[in-house]
Design a protein around this motif. Structure first.
Motif, PDB file in Angstrom:
ATOM      1  N   ILE A 254      74.237 -31.150  26.232  1.00 49.36           N
ATOM      2  CA  ILE A 254      73.216 -30.249  25.692  1.00 49.36           C
ATOM      3  C   ILE A 254      73.909 -29.260  24.760  1.00 49.36           C
ATOM      4  O   ILE A 254      74.750 -28.472  25.179  1.00 49.36           O
ATOM      5  CB  ILE A 254      72.477 -29.503  26.821  1.00 49.36           C
ATOM      6  N   MET A 255      73.543 -29.330  23.489  1.00 51.13           N
ATOM      7  CA  MET A 255      74.162 -28.485  22.469  1.00 51.13           C
ATOM      8  C   MET A 255      73.337 -27.234  22.191  1.00 51.13           C
ATOM      9  O   MET A 255      73.876 -26.193  21.853  1.00 51.13           O
ATOM     10  CB  MET A 255      74.340 -29.269  21.167  1.00 51.13           C
ATOM     11  N   GLU A 256      72.019 -27.347  22.323  1.00 51.76           N
ATOM     12  CA  GLU A 256      71.111 -26.229  22.057  1.00 51.76           C
ATOM     13  C   GLU A 256      69.853 -26.424  22.888  1.00 51.76           C
ATOM     14  O   GLU A 256      69.408 -27.558  23.083  1.00 51.76           O
ATOM     15  CB  GLU A 256      70.768 -26.166  20.576  1.00 51.76           C
ATOM     16  N   ILE A 257      69.313 -25.336  23.373  1.00 53.51           N
ATOM     17  CA  ILE A 257      68.080 -25.386  24.148  1.00 53.51           C
ATOM     18  C   ILE A 257      67.395 -24.031  23.992  1.00 53.51           C
ATOM     19  O   ILE A 257      68.055 -23.001  24.000  1.00 53.51           O
ATOM     20  CB  ILE A 257      68.357 -25.735  25.631  1.00 53.51           C
ATOM     21  N   ASN A 258      66.085 -24.053  23.808  1.00 54.19           N
ATOM     22  CA  ASN A 258      65.398 -22.769  23.616  1.00 54.19           C
ATOM     23  C   ASN A 258      64.879 -22.222  24.946  1.00 54.19           C
ATOM     24  O   ASN A 258      64.893 -22.896  25.982  1.00 54.19           O
ATOM     25  CB  ASN A 258      64.296 -22.876  22.558  1.00 54.19           C
ATOM     26  N   GLN A 259      64.411 -20.988  24.888  1.00 54.05           N
ATOM     27  CA  GLN A 259      63.962 -20.302  26.096  1.00 54.05           C
ATOM     28  C   GLN A 259      62.744 -20.970  26.724  1.00 54.05           C
ATOM     29  O   GLN A 259      62.611 -21.004  27.951  1.00 54.05           O
ATOM     30  CB  GLN A 259      63.679 -18.831  25.799  1.00 54.05           C
TER      31      GLN A 259
END
Length: 82
Positions: free
Chosen positions: A52-57
């Motif tokens: 997982i490189m990016e994940i939003n709230q």
């Protein structure tokens, strides 16, 4: 000696150009981060190896997990059977 000074000048110019580019990239990153965090739907970027490189709230809220604990983890830890 004159040639050495010329090379120093070029190096300073190149350094200034690199710092300018770094400033532009930082501005773009800030815009990107604000846009991703403002998305109401879950948003995740996964590397080819499953990290997982990016994940939003919104995605974090859905799973009830903290963003910092998810970044760098394998997506299968979050979503089984992926």
């Amino acid at each position: 000696m004159k040639e050495l000074r010329r090379k120093e000048t070029l190096t300073r110019e190149e350094t200034n150009e690199l710092f300018d580019e770094l400033d532009r990239l930082r501005s773009k990153l800030l815009i990107y981060e604000k846009a991703v965090s403002a998305i109401a739907d879950g948003f995740i970027i996964v590397a080819r190896d499953g990290t997982i490189m990016e994940i939003n709230q919104a995605y974090c809220d859905y799973f009830g997990l903290e963003r910092e604990t998810l970044l760098g983890k394998d997506v299968t830890d979050l979503i089984p059977n992926t």
